[in-house]
Write a protein that holds these residues in place. Sequence first.
Motif, PDB file in Angstrom:
ATOM      1  N   UNK A   1       0.843  -0.976  -0.162  1.00  0.00           N
ATOM      2  CA  UNK A   1       0.035  -0.018  -0.233  1.00  0.00           C
ATOM      3  C   UNK A   1       1.036   1.335   0.338  1.00  0.00           C
ATOM      4  N   UNK A   2       2.137   0.933  -0.081  1.00  0.00           N
ATOM      5  CA  UNK A   2       2.699   2.460  -0.515  1.00  0.00           C
ATOM      6  C   UNK A   2       4.300   2.122  -0.421  1.00  0.00           C
ATOM      7  N   UNK A   3       4.184   1.453  -1.546  1.00  0.00           N
ATOM      8  CA  UNK A   3       5.269   1.513  -2.404  1.00  0.00           C
ATOM      9  C   UNK A   3       6.542   2.153  -2.119  1.00  0.00           C
ATOM     10  N   UNK A   4       7.587   1.375  -1.754  1.00  0.00           N
ATOM     11  CA  UNK A   4       9.223   1.961  -2.137  1.00  0.00           C
ATOM     12  C   UNK A   4       9.173   2.383  -0.392  1.00  0.00           C
ATOM     13  N   UNK A   5       8.452   2.437   0.391  1.00  0.00           N
ATOM     14  CA  UNK A   5       8.139   3.150   2.233  1.00  0.00           C
ATOM     15  C   UNK A   5       8.421   1.929   2.832  1.00  0.00           C
ATOM     16  N   UNK A   6       9.917   2.284   3.684  1.00  0.00           N
ATOM     17  CA  UNK A   6      10.016   1.000   4.606  1.00  0.00           C
ATOM     18  C   UNK A   6       8.870   1.000   6.047  1.00  0.00           C
ATOM     19  N   UNK A   7       8.905  -0.129   6.458  1.00  0.00           N
ATOM     20  CA  UNK A   7       8.726  -0.364   7.346  1.00  0.00           C
ATOM     21  C   UNK A   7       9.298  -0.336   8.758  1.00  0.00           C
ATOM     22  N   UNK A   8       8.552   0.640   9.733  1.00  0.00           N
ATOM     23  CA  UNK A   8       8.865   0.535  11.408  1.00  0.00           C
ATOM     24  C   UNK A   8       8.192  -0.695  11.921  1.00  0.00           C
ATOM     25  N   UNK A   9       7.507  -0.984  12.106  1.00  0.00           N
ATOM     26  CA  UNK A   9       7.354  -1.447  13.147  1.00  0.00           C
ATOM     27  C   UNK A   9       6.107  -2.787  13.152  1.00  0.00           C
ATOM     28  N   UNK A  10       6.715  -4.025  12.981  1.00  0.00           N
ATOM     29  CA  UNK A  10       5.898  -4.927  12.198  1.00  0.00           C
ATOM     30  C   UNK A  10       4.689  -5.394  13.300  1.00  0.00           C
TER      31      UNK A  10
ATOM     32  N   UNK B   1       6.287  10.506   4.845  1.00  0.00           N
ATOM     33  CA  UNK B   1       6.340  11.397   5.385  1.00  0.00           C
ATOM     34  C   UNK B   1       4.285  12.115   5.073  1.00  0.00           C
ATOM     35  N   UNK B   2       4.159  13.221   5.408  1.00  0.00           N
ATOM     36  CA  UNK B   2       2.708  13.312   5.493  1.00  0.00           C
ATOM     37  C   UNK B   2       2.575  13.719   4.824  1.00  0.00           C
ATOM     38  N   UNK B   3       0.966  13.322   3.319  1.00  0.00           N
ATOM     39  CA  UNK B   3       1.134  13.555   2.343  1.00  0.00           C
ATOM     40  C   UNK B   3       1.281  12.849   1.172  1.00  0.00           C
ATOM     41  N   UNK B   4       1.823  11.084   1.696  1.00  0.00           N
ATOM     42  CA  UNK B   4       2.697  10.525   0.787  1.00  0.00           C
ATOM     43  C   UNK B   4       0.759   9.729   0.682  1.00  0.00           C
ATOM     44  N   UNK B   5       0.899   9.124  -1.021  1.00  0.00           N
ATOM     45  CA  UNK B   5      -0.362   8.591  -1.426  1.00  0.00           C
ATOM     46  C   UNK B   5      -0.377   7.031  -1.239  1.00  0.00           C
ATOM     47  N   UNK B   6      -1.310   6.387  -0.579  1.00  0.00           N
ATOM     48  CA  UNK B   6      -1.904   5.176  -0.122  1.00  0.00           C
ATOM     49  C   UNK B   6      -1.858   4.473  -0.830  1.00  0.00           C
TER      50      UNK B   6
ATOM     51  N   UNK C   1      -4.315   7.692  17.650  1.00  0.00           N
ATOM     52  CA  UNK C   1      -3.433   7.199  18.506  1.00  0.00           C
ATOM     53  C   UNK C   1      -1.758   6.937  17.965  1.00  0.00           C
ATOM     54  N   UNK C   2      -1.397   8.504  16.820  1.00  0.00           N
ATOM     55  CA  UNK C   2      -0.052   8.129  16.884  1.00  0.00           C
ATOM     56  C   UNK C   2       1.087   9.168  17.541  1.00  0.00           C
ATOM     57  N   UNK C   3       1.934   9.089  17.233  1.00  0.00           N
ATOM     58  CA  UNK C   3       3.204   9.460  17.497  1.00  0.00           C
ATOM     59  C   UNK C   3       4.329  10.399  16.302  1.00  0.00           C
ATOM     60  N   UNK C   4       3.781  10.317  14.623  1.00  0.00           N
ATOM     61  CA  UNK C   4       3.809  11.536  13.949  1.00  0.00           C
ATOM     62  C   UNK C   4       3.328   9.882  12.656  1.00  0.00           C
ATOM     63  N   UNK C   5       3.822  11.003  11.434  1.00  0.00           N
ATOM     64  CA  UNK C   5       3.216  10.168  10.231  1.00  0.00           C
ATOM     65  C   UNK C   5       3.201   9.018   9.781  1.00  0.00           C
ATOM     66  N   UNK C   6       2.630   8.335   9.750  1.00  0.00           N
ATOM     67  CA  UNK C   6       2.617   6.587   9.362  1.00  0.00           C
ATOM     68  C   UNK C   6       1.384   6.746   8.841  1.00  0.00           C
ATOM     69  N   UNK C   7       1.815   4.808   8.389  1.00  0.00           N
ATOM     70  CA  UNK C   7       0.857   3.916   7.395  1.00  0.00           C
ATOM     71  C   UNK C   7       0.800   3.254   8.454  1.00  0.00           C
ATOM     72  N   UNK C   8      -0.557   3.335   9.274  1.00  0.00           N
ATOM     73  CA  UNK C   8      -0.450   1.533   9.792  1.00  0.00           C
ATOM     74  C   UNK C   8      -1.798   1.088   8.706  1.00  0.00           C
TER      75      UNK C   8
ATOM     76  N   UNK D   1      -0.749   9.896   3.744  1.00  0.00           N
ATOM     77  CA  UNK D   1       0.128   9.776   4.787  1.00  0.00           C
ATOM     78  C   UNK D   1      -0.615  10.611   5.973  1.00  0.00           C
ATOM     79  N   UNK D   2      -1.043  10.391   7.141  1.00  0.00           N
ATOM     80  CA  UNK D   2      -0.579  11.534   8.278  1.00  0.00           C
ATOM     81  C   UNK D   2      -0.623  10.636   9.606  1.00  0.00           C
TER      82      UNK D   2
END
Length: 427
Positions: free
Chosen positions: A296-305, A328-333, A394-401, A389-390
């Motif tokens: 769903x987020x091509x090219x973006x790294x996984x930060x939490x498994x 980053x915020x605004x990245x297409x999902x 309940x979030x500490x920063x921009x990311x896609x769950x 992406x936003x």
Amino acid sequence: MTGIRQASVFGRRKEPHTLIIARGDEIRHFVVRPWLAAVVGSVLAALAIGYLVATSYLVLRDDLISATVARQARMQQAYEDRISALRAQVDRITSRQLLDQQIVESKVTELLERQTQLTQRHGRIGPILERMGGAEAPALPAPTLPTSGTAPVPATKPELRAFFEEPVRSAAGGSAGAAFWPFRQTVAGEETAADRADRMFVAINQSLRTIENEQIEGIDSLAENAFETADTIAEALAAAGLKVALDGEADEAVGGPLLPVDAGRAFEARVRELDEALGKLETVKAAARAMPIHNPAPGQPVSSSFGVRRDPLLRTPAMHAGIDFRATSGTAIRAAGAGTVVRAGWNGGYGRMIEIDHGNGLSTRYAHMSKIRAREGQKVETGDIVGEVGSSGRSTGPHLHYEVRRNGNPVDPLRFLKVGRKIAGLL
């Protein structure tokens, strides 16, 4: 004295004969010389011989004429026999020419039919290759075929003048038609047009057969590759718990009489098999494209498994029902698979969230969006942008769950993403 000597040397001299003719008072006498008597005797002898010869000719003339007529008749019969034999030979050669021409025309017709079949096969293969990705069908080499009706025919080679100049044999001297045998042997030993055409047709037949075999082998190879690709995709999906429903796979009880495939319909059977393989491949590909196996987020790294982790806010062990992509915020999902949007809006700790139902009990969730770009009830395809992406909820920063759920229960999305990466080149 001198006369006595001459008589003793040359012999006695013959005295001439005297003829005396008396008529009344008139008396005549003639002196007949020896040489004159000899001349008269010779003339009389010649006349007698001539008379005898003439008489013999008149007596034997009919026999001579009959012999001459018979000889002429035999000569005429001999010439007529030769002419008849020559005509028969010409008729046989003409018949052979017509037969050779018919054979050539029939073979040309057969080759043209085979070439037409190859062209039709080429037309059948083209659309099938287009289904495989627009590949162009290989051009079929066009064999050079002779034009019907213009095939060479054997030429006759009898030397007519030599034939007629040959001395006529008598009835006892042999057959008048014997002179034909050398000619027959010469013609029989020469190569005819049919023989030359046979070699040409054999070469063309081999070329056409090679093309047919290459077509069959190419179709078999395409069908085998299609089946292998479809099986690879299906096995990869099955390993992740994603089963593709294929027509006919549920029917385990099969049977029927054995009907051998006719050689003329082998190509059609191969085409049907290829069409079946491509149908299976298209079905599997379509199912795989629709399943949530894409990033769903091509090219973006996984930060939490997925699984138990330390909660980012409370710092206590907690269950993480999905995976997080740092972006980053605004990245297409993008939608991980095709389906229907069943929820689009704010959802507690998820913040702005979209949920897509993919069927068969599978659904995906995209949370913490800064902007939602799909509405509830909308049908989306794989790769469609559904939000940005936003860091809402309940979030500490921009990311896609990102979550994947089966029958409402969360499963590890990495299983599906690994399958997607594995079969990406096959789709």
